[in-house]
Scaffold this active site. Structure first.
Site, short mmCIF file in Angstrom:
data_model
loop_
_atom_site.label_atom_id
_atom_site.label_comp_id
_atom_site.label_asym_id
_atom_site.label_seq_id
_atom_site.Cartn_x
_atom_site.Cartn_y
_atom_site.Cartn_z
N GLU A 1 0.35 -1.52 -0.22
CA GLU A 1 0.09 -0.52 0.64
C GLU A 1 0.66 1.03 -0.36
OE1 GLU A 1 -3.11 -0.81 -0.92
OE2 GLU A 1 -3.76 -2.25 0.68
N HIS B 1 -3.44 1.60 8.04
CA HIS B 1 -4.61 1.07 7.15
C HIS B 1 -5.00 0.35 7.86
CE1 HIS B 1 -6.24 -1.85 4.79
NE2 HIS B 1 -5.29 -2.15 4.21
N HIS C 1 -7.30 -3.01 9.48
CA HIS C 1 -8.78 -3.91 8.93
C HIS C 1 -10.01 -4.05 9.90
CE1 HIS C 1 -6.45 -5.73 5.32
NE2 HIS C 1 -6.21 -5.39 4.75
N HIS D 1 -13.07 -2.92 2.76
CA HIS D 1 -11.42 -3.03 3.08
C HIS D 1 -11.40 -3.04 3.98
CE1 HIS D 1 -7.33 -3.50 0.97
NE2 HIS D 1 -7.31 -3.90 2.44
P1 13P Z 1 1.00 -5.10 2.94
O1 13P Z 1 1.40 -6.59 3.75
O2 13P Z 1 1.62 -5.61 1.90
O3 13P Z 1 1.73 -3.91 3.92
O4 13P Z 1 -0.67 -5.27 2.44
C1 13P Z 1 -1.54 -5.61 3.65
C2 13P Z 1 -2.94 -4.83 3.14
O5 13P Z 1 -3.68 -5.31 4.57
C3 13P Z 1 -3.19 -4.48 1.90
O6 13P Z 1 -4.28 -3.83 2.09
ZN ZN Z 2 -5.43 -4.13 3.92
#
Ligand code: 13P
Ligand code: ZN
Length: 270
Positions: free
Chosen positions: A119, A142, A144, A215
């Site tokens: 990302e 970022h 989840h 996401h």
């Molecule tokens: P990475 O392991 O490349 O950081 O990706 C994790 C992710 O949440 C992608 O949206």
């Molecule tokens: Zn992600």
């Protein structure tokens, strides 16, 4: 093993915060496998010795040109690396990169050649935007968060500020500590420059936390702990909403008058 963090307490403190937050993300169940990523603009902690360090990777393209980032340095979670591992050992599960003078490529300089997160285009584009604005924000996250991602599976909550108003009304702290609410970005391919551009548009529309539909969220703040806090208060509100629904009723939420009073007393926007 020697580390770039040795005898650099201010830089080490920033990376320790990243490791602490990574542990929280795992504990909360928001970081399955390699899920989520963190970058921190650490340029203010960089000394001449670091500037002289040689690259330990080949030159890599960012995928876009970001003029504000010339000569900047970032700590980045490694792609495919786990937050729960990063919490124990941030320099083996992430790396420090230097943006090159073309503003379109970077090299890794420490401690190991761990490739940055997939990302990276979104993270670096947002840092470029923040610097252009003169923002004091230096960290982006970022992750989840389960309940917030679940909300984004309903079109109603993807409409502008529908989720923001619901989440703010669940408990007064949410508007107080996430005063800009939750921006919404329709589903786009993870890691794409299109997603990066849409994220900036949403942040520019005055959000610190943005939902990537189905996401995860992308949050910015002065440091990584504060970015985490904003996501945490939003997700807490989503949990309160779900708890009420599980008890068999639609929660009333705070009234308009109560929200207005809160905004007036705390000097909050919107
Ligand atoms: P990475 O392991 O490349 O950081 O990706 C994790 C992710 O949440 C992608 O949206
Ligand atoms: Zn992600």
């Amino acid at each position: 093993m020697k580390s770039i963090l040795d005898n650099r307490p201010s830089l080490a403190a920033e990376i320790e915060k990243v490791a602490e937050v990574a542990g929280y993300l795992w504990q909360k169940g928001w970081a399955e496998r390699n899920g989520g990523n963190i970058t921190v603009n650490i340029t203010e902690h960089i000394d001449d010795d670091i500037r002289a360090l040689p690259a330990i990777s080949e030159v890599k393209s960012i995928g876009t040109t970001l003029p504000q980032l010339k000569g900047c340095y970032f700590y980045c979670k490694g792609t495919q690396k786990r937050m729960r591992d990063l919490a124990r050992d941030p320099m083996a599960n992430g790396s420090i990169i230097r943006i090159l003078d073309d503003c379109a490529s970077y090299v890794i300089i420490a401690d190991q050649a761990v490739m940055p997160t997939s990302e990276l285009p979104s993270h670096l584009s947002v840092h470029n935007y923040l610097l252009a604005k003169g923002s004091p924000y230096r960290a982006s996250l970022h992750t989840h968060p389960i309940e917030l991602v679940a909300l984004s599976h309903n079109k109603k909550f993807m409409e502008k500020d529908v989720a923001t108003r619901l989440l703010w009304s669940m408990i007064p702290e949410t508007k107080a500590f996430c005063p800009r609410g939750l921006g919404m970005v329709p589903y786009m391919l993870p890691g794409s420059v299109e997603l990066a551009d849409a994220t900036i548009r949403a942040i520019d529309d005055d959000y610190d936390v943005v939902m990537w539909e189905k996401h995860g969220v992308f949050a910015v703040d002065t440091d990584i702990m504060s970015a985490f806090d904003q996501v945490d208060v939003l997700n807490k509100s989503a949990l309160i909403y779900i708890a009420a629904r599980n008890m068999g009723f639609e929660p009333d939420g705070m009234s308009q008058a109560q929200m207005q009073e809160l905004s007036d007393v705390f000097g909050l926007p919107k």
